[in-house]
Design a protein around this motif. Structure first.
Motif, mmCIF file in Angstrom:
data_model
loop_
_atom_site.group_PDB
_atom_site.id
_atom_site.type_symbol
_atom_site.label_atom_id
_atom_site.label_comp_id
_atom_site.label_asym_id
_atom_site.label_seq_id
_atom_site.Cartn_x
_atom_site.Cartn_y
_atom_site.Cartn_z
ATOM 1 N N SER A 31 0.831 -1.196 0.000
ATOM 2 C CA SER A 31 0.000 0.000 0.000
ATOM 3 C C SER A 31 0.872 1.256 0.000
ATOM 4 O O SER A 31 1.959 1.288 0.581
ATOM 5 N N ALA A 32 0.378 2.299 -0.652
ATOM 6 C CA ALA A 32 1.124 3.558 -0.719
ATOM 7 C C ALA A 32 1.199 4.261 0.626
ATOM 8 O O ALA A 32 2.037 5.145 0.817
ATOM 9 N N VAL A 33 0.376 3.874 1.568
ATOM 10 C CA VAL A 33 0.374 4.546 2.864
ATOM 11 C C VAL A 33 1.662 4.285 3.639
ATOM 12 O O VAL A 33 2.068 5.092 4.494
ATOM 13 N N TYR A 34 2.365 3.184 3.318
ATOM 14 C CA TYR A 34 3.603 2.876 4.031
ATOM 15 C C TYR A 34 4.721 3.853 3.687
ATOM 16 O O TYR A 34 5.712 3.939 4.419
ATOM 17 N N ARG A 39 11.036 2.947 7.394
ATOM 18 C CA ARG A 39 11.124 1.519 7.129
ATOM 19 C C ARG A 39 11.508 0.716 8.368
ATOM 20 O O ARG A 39 11.218 -0.478 8.447
ATOM 21 N N ASN A 40 12.164 1.338 9.324
ATOM 22 C CA ASN A 40 12.590 0.605 10.518
ATOM 23 C C ASN A 40 11.421 0.462 11.491
ATOM 24 O O ASN A 40 11.272 1.217 12.452
ATOM 25 N N VAL A 41 10.555 -0.494 11.191
ATOM 26 C CA VAL A 41 9.392 -0.776 12.035
ATOM 27 C C VAL A 41 9.858 -1.480 13.304
ATOM 28 O O VAL A 41 10.653 -2.422 13.260
ATOM 29 N N LYS A 42 9.362 -1.020 14.435
ATOM 30 C CA LYS A 42 9.745 -1.586 15.723
ATOM 31 C C LYS A 42 8.707 -2.595 16.187
ATOM 32 O O LYS A 42 7.514 -2.442 15.937
ATOM 33 N N LYS A 83 -3.460 5.341 7.472
ATOM 34 C CA LYS A 83 -3.933 6.395 6.559
ATOM 35 C C LYS A 83 -4.463 7.593 7.333
ATOM 36 O O LYS A 83 -4.223 8.748 6.957
ATOM 37 N N THR A 84 -5.164 7.327 8.437
ATOM 38 C CA THR A 84 -5.677 8.425 9.261
ATOM 39 C C THR A 84 -4.533 9.266 9.815
ATOM 40 O O THR A 84 -4.593 10.501 9.827
ATOM 41 N N HIS A 85 -3.475 8.596 10.252
ATOM 42 C CA HIS A 85 -2.318 9.324 10.776
ATOM 43 C C HIS A 85 -1.615 10.104 9.662
ATOM 44 O O HIS A 85 -1.193 11.250 9.869
ATOM 45 N N ALA A 86 -1.501 9.514 8.477
ATOM 46 C CA ALA A 86 -0.852 10.197 7.356
ATOM 47 C C ALA A 86 -1.648 11.431 6.944
ATOM 48 O O ALA A 86 -1.065 12.473 6.608
ATOM 49 N N LEU A 87 -2.964 11.353 6.967
ATOM 50 C CA LEU A 87 -3.793 12.511 6.638
ATOM 51 C C LEU A 87 -3.577 13.642 7.628
ATOM 52 O O LEU A 87 -3.578 14.826 7.255
ATOM 53 N N LYS A 88 -3.353 13.296 8.879
ATOM 54 C CA LYS A 88 -3.154 14.315 9.904
ATOM 55 C C LYS A 88 -1.810 15.021 9.739
ATOM 56 O O LYS A 88 -1.712 16.240 9.920
ATOM 57 N N CYS A 89 -0.771 14.279 9.368
ATOM 58 C CA CYS A 89 0.578 14.851 9.305
ATOM 59 C C CYS A 89 0.941 15.407 7.938
ATOM 60 O O CYS A 89 1.712 16.367 7.844
#
Length: 254
Positions: A31-34, A39-42, A83-89
């Protein structure tokens, strides 16, 4: 000393499987949201519940710094919270452009903003890393506007600058850049042709000839039109002349 070595080996054995697990999962994250997250997912645990923490890629996150996605629920692969977080930032325009794989429009969206000369467009900086298509598009524009050779992408220092902090960034080859420039030229030529044919006002054509420093003669044709209070100028063609003996010979030939 021996105890510290044992602890180090134990830590390495525990971290390696987690790292390989994330790398395996990232191959399925299409998905494009990533692209709005690092990339360093914890991997963490909250009261025994395993979760993946996606770190926001914005310089100043407007939320809690990222998004937790718990792995013991049915929506462990859902992207709605991301996606909700990406829309906010980043805003709706950037998110929609990422999903549509297009470049966000400028604030005015005018034709002048799209075809303005270098230095006339306001510089905009994104808070997320470009995807492969966006990187190729910006490299084509940079080479065309700044008169840079396509082989500059093979330069070692250029690669170091582009991959600093993003070692997984994929750079196109010089052959790919040349092919993209040719394709962009063909598309722009078609678009300019449509603009000139559909323009309701007057269109002015001009020509000029000159001799370069290496004693070669050139002639160019340009077109000028008035659009929304600004003057747009397009170079239609340029060619080298075998010889120029006078203006009457130039008129006779062309």
């Amino acid at each position: 000393m021996r105890l510290n070595l044992v602890r180090l080996l134990s830590f390495a054995l525990n971290v390696a499987p987690l790292t390989s697990c994330i790398e395996r999962l990232q191959t399925a994250w299409r998905s494009a949201v990533y692209t709005f997250f690092k990339r360093n997912v914890k991997i963490g645990f909250d009261n025994g519940r395993k979760y993946h923490f996606f770190i926001c890629a914005a310089r100043k996150c407007k939320g809690s710094g990222g998004v937790r996605r718990y792995q013991d629920s049915k929506d462990r692969a859902a992207t709605s919270n991301l996606k909700t977080h990406a829309l906010k930032c980043f805003g709706a325009a950037a998110v929609d452009a990422a999903f549509k794989k297009t470049t966000p429009l400028t604030q005015d969206g005018s034709l002048f903003s799209a075809f303005a000369h270098q230095g006339q467009r306001p510089a905009t900086v994104t808070h997320r890393a470009h995807n492969v298509d966006e990187s190729r598009a910006h490299i084509v524009r940079w080479c065309a506007e700044s008169n840079r050779p396509p082989h500059i992408v093979c330069d070692r220092e250029f690669s170091i600058l582009m991959k600093a902090g993003r070692p997984t960034t994929a750079l196109p080859s010089a052959t790919t850049v040349m092919r993209d420039i040719k394709l962009s030229f063909d598309i722009c030529r078609t678009n300019i042709d449509n603009i000139l044919k559909n323009h309701s006002g007057q269109v002015h054509f001009a020509t000029d000839a000159w001799t370069s420093t290496n004693h070669r003669a050139y002639v160019a044709w340009t077109v000028h039109l008035h659009h929304q209070g600004s003057i747009l100028t397009f170079a239609l063609d340029m060619m080298e002349l075998p010889e120029v003996r006078g203006i009457f010979l130039l008129i006779t030939l062309y």
